[in-house]
Design a protein around this motif. Structure first.
Motif, PDB file in Angstrom:
ATOM      1  N   PHE A  30     115.451  43.745  15.177  1.00  0.00           N
ATOM      2  CA  PHE A  30     114.061  43.590  15.602  1.00  0.00           C
ATOM      3  C   PHE A  30     113.274  42.706  14.631  1.00  0.00           C
ATOM      4  CE2 PHE A  30     113.932  47.955  17.915  1.00  0.00           C
ATOM      5  CZ  PHE A  30     114.736  47.448  18.915  1.00  0.00           C
ATOM      6  N   THR A  31     113.458  42.943  13.331  1.00  0.00           N
ATOM      7  CA  THR A  31     112.687  42.166  12.344  1.00  0.00           C
ATOM      8  C   THR A  31     113.069  40.691  12.375  1.00  0.00           C
ATOM      9  OG1 THR A  31     114.304  42.833  10.683  1.00  0.00           O
ATOM     10  CG2 THR A  31     112.239  44.055  10.747  1.00  0.00           C
ATOM     11  N   ALA A  32     114.349  40.405  12.545  1.00  0.00           N
ATOM     12  CA  ALA A  32     114.797  39.011  12.596  1.00  0.00           C
ATOM     13  C   ALA A  32     114.241  38.319  13.841  1.00  0.00           C
ATOM     14  CB  ALA A  32     116.322  38.944  12.595  1.00  0.00           C
ATOM     15  N   ILE A  33     114.275  39.021  14.967  1.00  0.00           N
ATOM     16  CA  ILE A  33     113.736  38.456  16.213  1.00  0.00           C
ATOM     17  C   ILE A  33     112.243  38.204  16.055  1.00  0.00           C
ATOM     18  CG2 ILE A  33     113.328  38.887  18.662  1.00  0.00           C
ATOM     19  CD1 ILE A  33     115.864  40.643  18.624  1.00  0.00           C
ATOM     20  N   SER A  34     111.569  39.157  15.434  1.00  0.00           N
ATOM     21  CA  SER A  34     110.126  39.036  15.227  1.00  0.00           C
ATOM     22  C   SER A  34     109.784  37.778  14.424  1.00  0.00           C
ATOM     23  CB  SER A  34     109.605  40.282  14.510  1.00  0.00           C
ATOM     24  OG  SER A  34     108.273  40.118  14.150  1.00  0.00           O
ATOM     25  N   LYS A  35     110.555  37.518  13.373  1.00  0.00           N
ATOM     26  CA  LYS A  35     110.303  36.333  12.537  1.00  0.00           C
ATOM     27  C   LYS A  35     110.698  35.049  13.251  1.00  0.00           C
ATOM     28  CE  LYS A  35     110.533  38.805   8.224  1.00  0.00           C
ATOM     29  NZ  LYS A  35     111.338  39.217   7.098  1.00  0.00           N
ATOM     30  N   LEU A  36     111.818  35.065  13.967  1.00  0.00           N
ATOM     31  CA  LEU A  36     112.265  33.864  14.678  1.00  0.00           C
ATOM     32  C   LEU A  36     111.304  33.475  15.805  1.00  0.00           C
ATOM     33  CD1 LEU A  36     116.089  34.622  14.925  1.00  0.00           C
ATOM     34  CD2 LEU A  36     115.034  32.759  13.637  1.00  0.00           C
ATOM     35  N   GLU A  37     110.806  34.452  16.515  1.00  0.00           N
ATOM     36  CA  GLU A  37     109.927  34.192  17.668  1.00  0.00           C
ATOM     37  C   GLU A  37     108.449  34.163  17.276  1.00  0.00           C
ATOM     38  OE1 GLU A  37     110.875  33.483  20.814  1.00  0.00           O
ATOM     39  OE2 GLU A  37     112.920  33.484  20.073  1.00  0.00           O
ATOM     40  N   GLU A  38     108.147  34.496  16.021  1.00  0.00           N
ATOM     41  CA  GLU A  38     106.756  34.576  15.542  1.00  0.00           C
ATOM     42  C   GLU A  38     105.930  35.490  16.446  1.00  0.00           C
ATOM     43  OE1 GLU A  38     105.346  30.580  15.215  1.00  0.00           O
ATOM     44  OE2 GLU A  38     106.674  30.127  13.536  1.00  0.00           O
ATOM     45  N   THR A  39     106.504  36.663  16.700  1.00  0.00           N
ATOM     46  CA  THR A  39     105.899  37.684  17.542  1.00  0.00           C
ATOM     47  C   THR A  39     105.843  38.973  16.738  1.00  0.00           C
ATOM     48  OG1 THR A  39     107.029  36.636  19.398  1.00  0.00           O
ATOM     49  CG2 THR A  39     106.104  38.784  19.814  1.00  0.00           C
ATOM     50  N   PRO A  40     104.798  39.786  16.908  1.00  0.00           N
ATOM     51  CA  PRO A  40     104.730  41.045  16.164  1.00  0.00           C
ATOM     52  C   PRO A  40     105.955  41.934  16.418  1.00  0.00           C
ATOM     53  CG  PRO A  40     102.640  40.595  17.216  1.00  0.00           C
ATOM     54  CD  PRO A  40     103.603  39.567  17.716  1.00  0.00           C
ATOM     55  N   TYR A  41     106.350  42.635  15.378  1.00  0.00           N
ATOM     56  CA  TYR A  41     107.514  43.528  15.441  1.00  0.00           C
ATOM     57  C   TYR A  41     107.345  44.539  16.577  1.00  0.00           C
ATOM     58  CZ  TYR A  41     110.658  47.322  14.057  1.00  0.00           C
ATOM     59  OH  TYR A  41     111.616  48.290  14.050  1.00  0.00           O
ATOM     60  N   SER A  42     106.145  45.112  16.699  1.00  0.00           N
ATOM     61  CA  SER A  42     105.915  46.142  17.715  1.00  0.00           C
ATOM     62  C   SER A  42     106.091  45.584  19.123  1.00  0.00           C
ATOM     63  CB  SER A  42     104.516  46.737  17.560  1.00  0.00           C
ATOM     64  OG  SER A  42     103.538  45.722  17.679  1.00  0.00           O
ATOM     65  N   THR A  43     105.727  44.322  19.323  1.00  0.00           N
ATOM     66  CA  THR A  43     105.890  43.695  20.634  1.00  0.00           C
ATOM     67  C   THR A  43     107.367  43.522  20.957  1.00  0.00           C
ATOM     68  OG1 THR A  43     103.821  42.489  20.297  1.00  0.00           O
ATOM     69  CG2 THR A  43     105.272  41.678  22.019  1.00  0.00           C
ATOM     70  N   VAL A  44     108.123  43.024  19.986  1.00  0.00           N
ATOM     71  CA  VAL A  44     109.572  42.838  20.172  1.00  0.00           C
ATOM     72  C   VAL A  44     110.225  44.174  20.489  1.00  0.00           C
ATOM     73  CG1 VAL A  44     111.722  42.219  18.994  1.00  0.00           C
ATOM     74  CG2 VAL A  44     109.676  40.805  18.710  1.00  0.00           C
ATOM     75  N   ARG A  45     109.862  45.183  19.731  1.00  0.00           N
ATOM     76  CA  ARG A  45     110.454  46.501  19.914  1.00  0.00           C
ATOM     77  C   ARG A  45     110.128  47.074  21.292  1.00  0.00           C
ATOM     78  NH1 ARG A  45     108.798  51.898  16.729  1.00  0.00           N
ATOM     79  NH2 ARG A  45     110.321  53.248  17.699  1.00  0.00           N
ATOM     80  N   SER A  46     108.861  46.948  21.716  1.00  0.00           N
ATOM     81  CA  SER A  46     108.477  47.517  23.015  1.00  0.00           C
ATOM     82  C   SER A  46     109.151  46.774  24.165  1.00  0.00           C
ATOM     83  CB  SER A  46     106.968  47.514  23.181  1.00  0.00           C
ATOM     84  OG  SER A  46     106.471  46.199  23.227  1.00  0.00           O
ATOM     85  N   ILE A  47     109.314  45.464  24.051  1.00  0.00           N
ATOM     86  CA  ILE A  47     109.986  44.695  25.111  1.00  0.00           C
ATOM     87  C   ILE A  47     111.426  45.145  25.253  1.00  0.00           C
ATOM     88  CG2 ILE A  47     110.893  42.398  25.675  1.00  0.00           C
ATOM     89  CD1 ILE A  47     108.259  41.272  24.511  1.00  0.00           C
ATOM     90  N   ILE A  48     112.122  45.279  24.131  1.00  0.00           N
ATOM     91  CA  ILE A  48     113.536  45.659  24.164  1.00  0.00           C
ATOM     92  C   ILE A  48     113.701  47.098  24.633  1.00  0.00           C
ATOM     93  CG2 ILE A  48     115.576  46.031  22.721  1.00  0.00           C
ATOM     94  CD1 ILE A  48     114.594  43.568  21.088  1.00  0.00           C
TER      95      ILE A  48
END
Length: 139
Positions: A30-48
């Motif tokens: 999640f943290t790597a995706i968040s940094k790569l996509e420049e999206t908040p961690y919570s957003t990445v987590r909720s989408i997945i």
């Protein structure tokens, strides 16, 4: 740098959500995706997590809740037709049931007119003739 305010954030597009999901399937955390996509961690987590829970195959935006439209397209066109034929009618006069088939509010009529490009449509009043102009017509 500072924290983003909620008003600064925008809804992700379906393509961005799909990109986050493919990165997750590739084994990124999640943290790597968040940094790569420049999206908040919570957003990445909720989408997945939402994708894992529902198993939904679509990344499209869900329709928003809200009241249904009060008039149909046909009623809207009838209202526009009447407004074009009677440009001096007030919004209150246009809101009566005989114009669109429903009793509407003034602001609802305004929104319908604006959607059809008829906002602020009241014509200018013709100026009265002055005595000087009347005399020129006689000559």
């Amino acid at each position: 740098m500072g924290r983003n305010r909620k008003t600064d954030r925008k809804e992700l597009t379906p393509a961005q959500r799909a990109q986050i999901w493919t990165r997750y399937l590739d084994g990124h955390r999640f943290t790597a995706i968040s940094k790569l996509e420049e999206t908040p961690y919570s957003t990445v987590r909720s989408i997945i997590e939402r994708r894992l829970e529902t198993g939904d195959s679509s990344f499209e935006n869900k329709p928003r809740s809200g009241p249904s439209k009060k008039t149909s397209d046909r009623n809207d066109r009838a209202l526009i037709r009447h407004a074009n034929q009677n440009p001096r009618d007030t919004l209150y006069a246009l809101a009566t049931p005989s114009k669109s088939g429903h009793k509407l509010g003034r602001n609802t009529v305004r929104k319908i007119l604006k959607a059809y490009g008829k906002a602020k449509r009241k014509p200018r009043k013709k100026p009265y003739l002055k005595p000087k102009h009347k005399n020129k017509r006689l000559i």
